[in-house]
Scaffold this motif. Structure first.
Motif, PDB file in Angstrom:
ATOM      1  N   MET A   1       0.850  -1.200   0.000  1.00 51.89           N
ATOM      2  CA  MET A   1       0.000   0.000   0.000  1.00 51.89           C
ATOM      3  C   MET A   1       0.873   1.232   0.000  1.00 51.89           C
ATOM      4  N   ALA A   2       0.515   2.238  -0.809  1.00 51.96           N
ATOM      5  CA  ALA A   2       1.325   3.461  -0.913  1.00 51.96           C
ATOM      6  C   ALA A   2       1.241   4.243   0.371  1.00 51.96           C
ATOM      7  N   SER A   3       2.337   4.793   0.767  1.00 48.22           N
ATOM      8  CA  SER A   3       2.370   5.572   2.014  1.00 48.22           C
ATOM      9  C   SER A   3       1.924   6.985   1.762  1.00 48.22           C
ATOM     10  N   SER A   4       1.229   7.550   2.722  1.00 45.76           N
ATOM     11  CA  SER A   4       0.792   8.950   2.643  1.00 45.76           C
ATOM     12  C   SER A   4       1.967   9.854   2.880  1.00 45.76           C
ATOM     13  N   PRO A   5       1.977  11.044   2.223  1.00 43.71           N
ATOM     14  CA  PRO A   5       3.072  11.979   2.456  1.00 43.71           C
ATOM     15  C   PRO A   5       3.115  12.482   3.877  1.00 43.71           C
ATOM     16  N   HIS A   6       2.027  12.289   4.636  1.00 45.63           N
ATOM     17  CA  HIS A   6       1.996  12.764   6.020  1.00 45.63           C
ATOM     18  C   HIS A   6       2.296  11.640   7.006  1.00 45.63           C
ATOM     19  N   GLN A   7       2.636  10.457   6.505  1.00 45.42           N
ATOM     20  CA  GLN A   7       2.753   9.304   7.373  1.00 45.42           C
ATOM     21  C   GLN A   7       3.915   9.410   8.342  1.00 45.42           C
ATOM     22  N   HIS A   8       5.011  10.011   7.942  1.00 45.98           N
ATOM     23  CA  HIS A   8       6.236   9.958   8.726  1.00 45.98           C
ATOM     24  C   HIS A   8       6.446  11.175   9.634  1.00 45.98           C
ATOM     25  N   ILE A   9       5.546  12.119   9.622  1.00 46.97           N
ATOM     26  CA  ILE A   9       5.691  13.295  10.485  1.00 46.97           C
ATOM     27  C   ILE A   9       4.318  13.673  11.024  1.00 46.97           C
ATOM     28  N   SER A  10       4.257  13.927  12.325  1.00 44.90           N
ATOM     29  CA  SER A  10       2.969  14.197  12.956  1.00 44.90           C
ATOM     30  C   SER A  10       2.458  15.577  12.575  1.00 44.90           C
ATOM     31  N   PRO A  11       1.126  15.775  12.551  1.00 45.48           N
ATOM     32  CA  PRO A  11       0.567  17.107  12.272  1.00 45.48           C
ATOM     33  C   PRO A  11       1.050  18.145  13.278  1.00 45.48           C
ATOM     34  N   GLU A  12       1.245  17.721  14.534  1.00 46.43           N
ATOM     35  CA  GLU A  12       1.705  18.675  15.552  1.00 46.43           C
ATOM     36  C   GLU A  12       3.107  19.184  15.232  1.00 46.43           C
ATOM     37  N   ALA A  13       3.992  18.264  14.767  1.00 48.31           N
ATOM     38  CA  ALA A  13       5.352  18.679  14.404  1.00 48.31           C
ATOM     39  C   ALA A  13       5.339  19.619  13.211  1.00 48.31           C
ATOM     40  N   VAL A  14       4.474  19.333  12.242  1.00 51.45           N
ATOM     41  CA  VAL A  14       4.352  20.221  11.077  1.00 51.45           C
ATOM     42  C   VAL A  14       3.917  21.610  11.506  1.00 51.45           C
ATOM     43  N   GLU A  15       2.885  21.685  12.368  1.00 52.84           N
ATOM     44  CA  GLU A  15       2.377  22.982  12.837  1.00 52.84           C
ATOM     45  C   GLU A  15       3.457  23.749  13.594  1.00 52.84           C
ATOM     46  N   THR A  16       4.218  23.040  14.446  1.00 49.96           N
ATOM     47  CA  THR A  16       5.241  23.697  15.258  1.00 49.96           C
ATOM     48  C   THR A  16       6.368  24.246  14.395  1.00 49.96           C
ATOM     49  N   VAL A  17       6.878  23.438  13.470  1.00 53.44           N
ATOM     50  CA  VAL A  17       7.965  23.891  12.596  1.00 53.44           C
ATOM     51  C   VAL A  17       7.500  25.032  11.702  1.00 53.44           C
ATOM     52  N   ALA A  18       6.286  24.913  11.176  1.00 55.81           N
ATOM     53  CA  ALA A  18       5.751  25.976  10.316  1.00 55.81           C
ATOM     54  C   ALA A  18       5.594  27.281  11.096  1.00 55.81           C
ATOM     55  N   GLY A  19       5.073  27.199  12.319  1.00 58.80           N
ATOM     56  CA  GLY A  19       4.912  28.398  13.135  1.00 58.80           C
ATOM     57  C   GLY A  19       6.231  29.016  13.536  1.00 58.80           C
ATOM     58  N   LEU A  20       7.202  28.176  13.887  1.00 62.83           N
ATOM     59  CA  LEU A  20       8.534  28.658  14.272  1.00 62.83           C
ATOM     60  C   LEU A  20       9.200  29.376  13.099  1.00 62.83           C
ATOM     61  N   THR A  21       9.162  28.782  11.926  1.00 63.20           N
ATOM     62  CA  THR A  21       9.764  29.384  10.732  1.00 63.20           C
ATOM     63  C   THR A  21       9.084  30.703  10.385  1.00 63.20           C
ATOM     64  N   ALA A  22       7.766  30.697  10.454  1.00 64.23           N
ATOM     65  CA  ALA A  22       7.011  31.904  10.122  1.00 64.23           C
ATOM     66  C   ALA A  22       7.315  33.045  11.092  1.00 64.23           C
ATOM     67  N   GLY A  23       7.398  32.714  12.400  1.00 58.53           N
ATOM     68  CA  GLY A  23       7.683  33.746  13.398  1.00 58.53           C
ATOM     69  C   GLY A  23       9.049  34.377  13.211  1.00 58.53           C
ATOM     70  N   LEU A  24      10.052  33.576  12.906  1.00 62.15           N
ATOM     71  CA  LEU A  24      11.403  34.095  12.681  1.00 62.15           C
ATOM     72  C   LEU A  24      11.440  35.034  11.477  1.00 62.15           C
ATOM     73  N   ALA A  25      10.844  34.602  10.374  1.00 63.28           N
ATOM     74  CA  ALA A  25      10.900  35.392   9.146  1.00 63.28           C
ATOM     75  C   ALA A  25      10.202  36.738   9.303  1.00 63.28           C
ATOM     76  N   SER A  26       9.005  36.729   9.874  1.00 65.57           N
ATOM     77  CA  SER A  26       8.238  37.975   9.970  1.00 65.57           C
ATOM     78  C   SER A  26       8.844  38.963  10.963  1.00 65.57           C
ATOM     79  N   THR A  27       9.396  38.455  12.065  1.00 63.64           N
ATOM     80  CA  THR A  27       9.962  39.339  13.094  1.00 63.64           C
ATOM     81  C   THR A  27      11.157  40.123  12.573  1.00 63.64           C
ATOM     82  N   ILE A  28      12.061  39.452  11.872  1.00 66.35           N
ATOM     83  CA  ILE A  28      13.256  40.124  11.350  1.00 66.35           C
ATOM     84  C   ILE A  28      12.872  41.247  10.385  1.00 66.35           C
ATOM     85  N   ILE A  29      11.861  41.015   9.581  1.00 68.28           N
ATOM     86  CA  ILE A  29      11.483  41.992   8.556  1.00 68.28           C
ATOM     87  C   ILE A  29      10.919  43.274   9.165  1.00 68.28           C
ATOM     88  N   VAL A  30      10.070  43.153  10.191  1.00 66.61           N
ATOM     89  CA  VAL A  30       9.317  44.331  10.659  1.00 66.61           C
ATOM     90  C   VAL A  30       9.733  44.809  12.052  1.00 66.61           C
TER      91      VAL A  30
END
Length: 316
Positions: A1-30
């Motif tokens: 059975m084909a594996s889902s692209p989300h199978q190997h990383i939890s949604p919580e980890a995705v949300e945390t990394v995405a939020g961390l990256t977004a916070g760093l980028a926006s803060t430096i700019i403004v």
């Protein structure tokens, strides 16, 4: 059975990394606009135009810091830490809050949450994030509201933490917490508008993945709505967190009720909106950058990790 692209990383980890990256980028700019906004919030004159964006910026560039860049980026460390950590925790708990709402109300996985559901998830995430990051915001406010050239000003985040602990104790790290918790309504209003605009955009476009332009429009409109509505809580919080480097003995300042009464009596309704212009100029593009990075990171991260694992397996 084909594996889902989300199978190997939890949604919580995705949300945390995405939020961390977004916070760093926006803060430096403004970040420079954050300094200007805070200086205007702390201005207690009855003439809100006296300390305009231009005059505050001119004073910073002419009189502060060893260089202009250093002056414009004073307090960047606590701002980076607070925003990146705050966004990471916020998005993590916002996702978990939505999952909790779905479980509690017995929703199916594909069932759309209501506006009240989004507000509840956002308020819970915002309250927890505000509580844990408040010490960072106290130091940040005190650093960006004072010139590094003034005797007694915090030269760094660590020195600020040491000074607060020595002179004010544990409670000193939680100045302005109550209005910060009231300010949680900002995030609730923002996500209420943001999620509903996204639903409307998806229905109009007939696509699940929104374009970058759609994300910018949704985040900008939501931020103007939420930012204007809840802005007075930011002014009150900044004044509760203010710091006079020339004062050797820290005394207890006025409470929220007394400060609000004096603000209304001495500065009128406009006093509650000092710095709103540079704040919107700061937070609207900042939020657009944050959510562009967040939405794209959240979409790309599982796929990149899945591709990397597939390439690794093919070489074995």
């Amino acid at each position: 059975m084909a594996s889902s692209p989300h199978q190997h990383i939890s949604p919580e980890a995705v949300e945390t990394v995405a939020g961390l990256t977004a916070g760093l980028a926006s803060t430096i700019i403004v970040h420079p606009l954050d300094i200007i906004k805070t200086r205007m919030q702390l201005d207690t004159s009855a003439h809100p135009l006296r300390n305009s964006t231009q005059s505050v910026l001119r004073d910073i560039l002419q009189n502060e810091g060893p260089t202009r860049i250093a002056a414009l980026y004073r307090g960047l460390t606590p701002n980076l830490l607070g925003n990146s950590l705050g966004w990471a925790l916020y998005f993590l708990w916002y996702k978990q809050g939505q999952d909790l709402v779905r479980y509690t109300r017995g929703y199916s996985l594909d069932q759309q949450l209501t506006s009240i559901d989004y507000i509840a998830a956002s308020a819970g995430a915002g309250g927890l994030s505000a509580l844990l990051t408040n010490p960072i915001w106290v130091i940040k406010t005190r650093m960006i509201s004072t010139s590094s050239a003034i005797e007694g000003a915090y030269p760094s985040m660590i020195s600020g933490m040491t000074s607060i602990w020595r002179t004010e104790g544990f409670r000193g790290f939680f100045h302005g917490l109550l209005p910060a918790l009231f300010g949680v309504s900002h995030g609730a209003l923002y996500f209420f508008a943001y999620e509903n605009i996204k639903v409307w955009q998806r229905a109009r476009n007939g696509e699940q993945k929104l374009s970058n332009t759609d994300t910018i429009i949704a985040s900008a409109l939501s931020k103007v709505f939420a930012g204007t509505t809840t802005y007075p809580t930011q002014v009150i919080r900044s004044r509760l967190q203010r710091y006079d480097p020339g004062v050797k003995v820290i005394s207890k300042g006025p409470g929220i009720v007394a400060l609000t009464r004096d603000l209304w009596r001495n500065e009128g309704i406009l006093g509650f909106y000092k710095g709103l212009g540079p704040n919107l100029a700061r937070v609207v593009p900042s939020t657009c950058v944050t959510f562009l990075v967040y939405e794209n990171t959240k979409w790309m991260l599982p796929r990149l990790l899945n591709e990397s694992r597939a390439e690794l397996k093919s070489t074995l």
